[in-house]
Design an enzyme around this catalytic site. Structure first.
Site, PDB file in Angstrom:
ATOM      1  N   GLY A  54       0.859  -1.185   0.000  1.00 17.94           N
ATOM      2  CA  GLY A  54       0.000   0.000   0.000  1.00 17.94           C
ATOM      3  C   GLY A  54       0.886   1.222   0.000  1.00 17.94           C
ATOM      4  CB  CYS A  81       5.424  -3.917   0.203  1.00 18.14           C
ATOM      5  SG  CYS A  81       6.192  -2.343  -0.172  1.00 18.14           S
ATOM      6  CE1 TYR A  82       1.206   1.239   5.615  1.00 18.19           C
ATOM      7  CE2 TYR A  82      -0.449  -0.499   5.509  1.00 18.19           C
ATOM      8  CZ  TYR A  82       0.023   0.681   6.060  1.00 18.19           C
ATOM      9  OH  TYR A  82      -0.693   1.290   7.065  1.00 18.19           O
ATOM     10  CG  HIS A 168       6.143  -6.006  -4.268  1.00 19.24           C
ATOM     11  ND1 HIS A 168       4.848  -5.810  -3.852  1.00 19.24           N
ATOM     12  CD2 HIS A 168       6.812  -4.877  -3.947  1.00 19.24           C
ATOM     13  CE1 HIS A 168       4.727  -4.610  -3.319  1.00 19.24           C
ATOM     14  NE2 HIS A 168       5.906  -4.018  -3.355  1.00 19.24           N
ATOM     15  CD  GLU A 170       3.244  -8.807  -5.007  1.00 24.36           C
ATOM     16  OE1 GLU A 170       4.036  -9.474  -4.313  1.00 24.36           O
ATOM     17  OE2 GLU A 170       2.969  -7.620  -4.769  1.00 24.36           O
ATOM     18  CB  SER A 222     -21.663  -7.685 -25.177  1.00 28.75           C
ATOM     19  OG  SER A 222     -20.534  -8.424 -24.728  1.00 28.75           O
ATOM     20  N   GLY A 223     -21.554 -10.667 -26.684  1.00 26.99           N
ATOM     21  CA  GLY A 223     -20.722 -11.447 -27.604  1.00 26.99           C
ATOM     22  C   GLY A 223     -19.263 -11.426 -27.198  1.00 26.99           C
ATOM     23  CB  VAL A 225     -14.327 -13.511 -23.402  1.00 29.07           C
ATOM     24  CG1 VAL A 225     -14.008 -14.871 -22.810  1.00 29.07           C
ATOM     25  CG2 VAL A 225     -13.481 -13.258 -24.623  1.00 29.07           C
ATOM     26  CG  ASP A 226     -15.604 -10.733 -19.560  1.00 33.05           C
ATOM     27  OD1 ASP A 226     -14.779 -11.641 -19.745  1.00 33.05           O
ATOM     28  OD2 ASP A 226     -15.292  -9.559 -19.309  1.00 33.05           O
ATOM     29  CB  SER A 227     -21.712 -11.020 -21.918  1.00 37.19           C
ATOM     30  OG  SER A 227     -21.413 -10.889 -23.279  1.00 37.19           O
ATOM     31  CB  SER A 228     -19.699 -15.472 -24.719  1.00 33.25           C
ATOM     32  OG  SER A 228     -19.860 -14.486 -25.698  1.00 33.25           O
ATOM     33  CE  LYS A 366     -11.440 -10.907 -20.785  1.00 32.99           C
ATOM     34  NZ  LYS A 366     -12.519  -9.901 -20.777  1.00 32.99           N
TER      35      LYS A 366
HETATM   36  P1  XMP Z   1      -8.771   0.026 -19.804  1.00 34.39           P
HETATM   37  O1  XMP Z   1      -9.127   0.991 -20.879  1.00 34.39           O
HETATM   38  O2  XMP Z   1      -9.522   0.273 -18.526  1.00 34.39           O
HETATM   39  O3  XMP Z   1      -9.268  -1.384 -20.340  1.00 34.39           O
HETATM   40  O4  XMP Z   1      -7.300  -0.114 -19.584  1.00 34.39           O
HETATM   41  C1  XMP Z   1      -8.936  -2.606 -19.757  1.00 34.39           C
HETATM   42  C2  XMP Z   1      -9.720  -3.662 -20.455  1.00 34.39           C
HETATM   43  O5  XMP Z   1     -11.115  -3.516 -20.165  1.00 34.39           O
HETATM   44  C3  XMP Z   1     -11.848  -3.315 -21.352  1.00 34.39           C
HETATM   45  N1  XMP Z   1     -12.896  -2.321 -21.040  1.00 34.39           N
HETATM   46  C4  XMP Z   1     -14.177  -2.623 -20.728  1.00 34.39           C
HETATM   47  N2  XMP Z   1     -14.795  -3.791 -20.605  1.00 34.39           N
HETATM   48  N3  XMP Z   1     -16.810  -2.688 -20.043  1.00 34.39           N
HETATM   49  C5  XMP Z   1     -16.118  -3.824 -20.260  1.00 34.39           C
HETATM   50  O6  XMP Z   1     -16.702  -4.902 -20.139  1.00 34.39           O
HETATM   51  C6  XMP Z   1     -16.256  -1.459 -20.146  1.00 34.39           C
HETATM   52  O7  XMP Z   1     -16.890  -0.441 -19.940  1.00 34.39           O
HETATM   53  C7  XMP Z   1     -14.859  -1.440 -20.503  1.00 34.39           C
HETATM   54  N4  XMP Z   1     -13.954  -0.432 -20.663  1.00 34.39           N
HETATM   55  C8  XMP Z   1     -12.778  -1.007 -21.000  1.00 34.39           C
HETATM   56  C9  XMP Z   1     -10.854  -2.834 -22.372  1.00 34.39           C
HETATM   57  O8  XMP Z   1     -11.260  -3.107 -23.688  1.00 34.39           O
HETATM   58  C10 XMP Z   1      -9.621  -3.601 -21.967  1.00 34.39           C
HETATM   59  O9  XMP Z   1      -9.638  -4.911 -22.450  1.00 34.39           O
END
Ligand code: XMP
Length: 510
Positions: A54, A81-82, A168, A170, A222-223, A225-228, A366
């Site tokens: 921290g 660390c901290y 660190h 990690e 949304s298509g 990875v996460d929502s799929s 992820k």
């Molecule tokens: P940043 O721009 O924050 O992006 O460095 C890191 C990763 O997150 C994705 N990203 C999003 N994913 N909703 C999402 O589900 C969002 O509003 C959003 N904004 C950024 C970005 O494409 C990258 O992979």
């Protein structure tokens, strides 16, 4: 299930610690220091606790502290660390400020023969990042490692089960970091290491099967990875009671809408409704240039569209989302600062007409989401599909969003992705896309003057998207992409390549 608590004191590597622990097949969860009490920790039955780093100084009254009772639980604690300095402070040691001689970067670590350093070379490289240091170990503690500048780079009390390291473990730069964490987990905490993401997901499926039996759940597909993966996980649990609403907000990549519809409807038989709402989003976004405002508008409009769908469908018990662990932490729910409000966490309106929000992936990083996707049979092309932000191209069009700009960006982006995909690059970037800057510049085509937009190409290499390196794309690939974009996409007269890493930049431009 055995688990480790990562007690978050606001350092930059907190998530990395949890990931490193999980890589050893031990479940780890992060809790901000001010959201959990000693009594709750005891009740949860953690096998071990890690105090994170921290930015603070332990003697600063505003610095994060913790109830001393945690030291009496008999649960092994590793302070980093901290976190190491905090252990020293809580047990009567002395922490001093190095003033002009702080240690930063790769440093030679000399270790003694303690269990924590089993199979670690006597001298090795570690990663240091500190100004304060433990100048006097508390009574009953043994100093177990030093560096040239740090008289107590590690210390421990086996009797109290307290372990502290100033460096660190990690961070990949610490040569034996993984071994040190393994020693803590397996030799000191007695973990078995039998956790994995796929089994954990199976547990969630079984739990949801019972919990949401007969209940309708609406999911924002949304298509990506996460929502799929979230959709397939819920589809496994509740079948046709999962209704996926795929909002085509008109800010998707070229041809993406049709691809998503085909994959889920035909391949998986998912109950999917596609809503073509491009006009509606464009109207709401008219004249808006401020990034956070764009994100909020899109997030809210998304929810409105879902609510309307839910009304048409009848009673819907819950709204499901593909939020993952880093989204939760970066959105300020941990001790870290708000960087961007990801639309799936930060943009929720106050009034929402669903009984519950379900986030099946909110505990997963992820890489773990991908292994769950593979386990669920998601084709490799989707599992390894690069991430795409919820607000879509809106955060890649700088300034006002118009229909014309969306089309320009879609075309430029498709060319860039195609050139990377067909290149012979050994390590493809983890994310690559085009951005439409708001900057127009003068060009020449044939004998005519042009005054088109500047497209920026962005490609990053990263493990977790929390930090990222800009990718060293071969010049010939950049040249082909640039040549094709300026020739084939009307409205663009200049192409630049973004060479910023994260931090200090972020992956997306907005
Ligand atoms: P940043 O721009 O924050 O992006 O460095 C890191 C990763 O997150 C994705 N990203 C999003 N994913 N909703 C999402 O589900 C969002 O509003 C959003 N904004 C950024 C970005 O494409 C990258 O992979």
């Amino acid at each position: 299930m055995e688990k480790i608590l990562v007690l978050d004191f606001g350092g930059q590597y907190n998530q990395l610690i949890a990931r490193r622990v999980r890589e050893q097949q031990v479940y780890a969860e992060i809790k901000p220091y001010d959201r959990i009490t000693t009594a709750q920790i005891e009740k949860e039955g953690y096998k071990g606790i890690i105090f994170t780093g921290g930015p603070s100084s332990v003697y600063d009254p505003a610095s994060p502290h913790f109830d001393n009772g945690i030291l009496e639980l008999g649960i092994p604690i590793l302070g980093i660390c901290y976190g190491a300095q905090l252990i020293a402070y809580m047990t009567g040691g002395t922490v001093s400020s190095a003033n002009n001689s702080s240690e930063y970067g790769k440093t030679i670590l000399k270790v003694g023969g303690h269990t924590l350093f089993g199979d670690v070379a006597e001298e090795s490289v570690c990663w240091m990042s500190h100004t304060d240091f433990i100048s006097k170990a508390p009574q009953g503690f043994e100093v177990t490692a030093v560096t040239d500048k740090c008289p107590c780079a590690a210390m421990c009390s086996d009797e109290k089960k307290l372990y502290a390291v100033q460096f660190h473990p990690e961070v990949a730069h610490t040569a034996y970091g993984k071994q040190i964490l393994r020693n803590f987990l397996f030799k000191i905490c007695g973990c078995k290491g039998d956790w994995n993401a796929a089994d954990y997901a199976t547990g969630i499926i079984n739990q949801y099967r019972e919990k949401y039996d007969g209940k309708k759940v609406l999911l924002a597909l949304s298509g990506g990875v996460d929502s799929s993966v979230a959709a397939l996980l819920l589809h496994r649990a509740i079948g046709q009671n999962l209704i996926c609403v795929f909002v085509d907000h008109g800010l998707l990549r070229k041809d993406e809408g049709d691809f998503v519809e085909e994959t889920f409807k035909e391949k998986f038989g998912v109950n999917l409704i596609r809503v073509n709402a491009a006009e509606r989003f464009l109207q709401k976004l008219a004249g808006v240039t401020e990034p956070e405002k764009k994100r909020k508008i899109i997030g809210e409009e998304f929810i409105r569209v879902f609510e309307e769908q839910a009304k048409k469908i009848g009673h819907v018990h819950a709204l499901a989302q593909g939020t993952i662990y880093p989204d939760v932490i970066e959105s300020g729910k941990g001790a870290s600062a708000v960087i961007k409000s990801h639309h799936n966490v930060g943009g929720l309106p106050d009034v929402i007409s669903f009984d519950e929000i379900i986030e099946p992936l909110r505990d997963f990083f992820k890489d773990e989401v991908r292994s769950v996707g593979t386990m669920l049979g998601l084709p490799a092309g989707l599992v390894w599909r690069q991430p795409f932000p919820g607000p879509g191209l809106a955060v890649r069009i700088i300034g006002e969003i118009t229909k014309e700009k969306i089309e320009i960006l879609q075309n430029a982006d498709a060319i860039f992705r195609e050139e990377i995909d067909k290149s012979a690059m050994e390590h493809k970037p983890d994310q690559y896309f085009a951005v439409l800057t708001d900057c127009r510049s003068v060009g020449v085509m044939g004998d005519a003057r042009t005054y088109g937009y500047t497209a920026a190409l962005r490609a990053v290499s990263t493990d977790d998207f929390m930090t990222a390196e800009w990718t060293r794309i071969p010049y010939d690939v950049l040249e082909r992409a640039s040549g094709r974009i300026t020739n084939e996409v009307a409205g663009i007269s200049r192409v630049v390549y973004d060479i910023s890493s994260k931090p200090p930049a972020t992956v997306e431009w907005e």
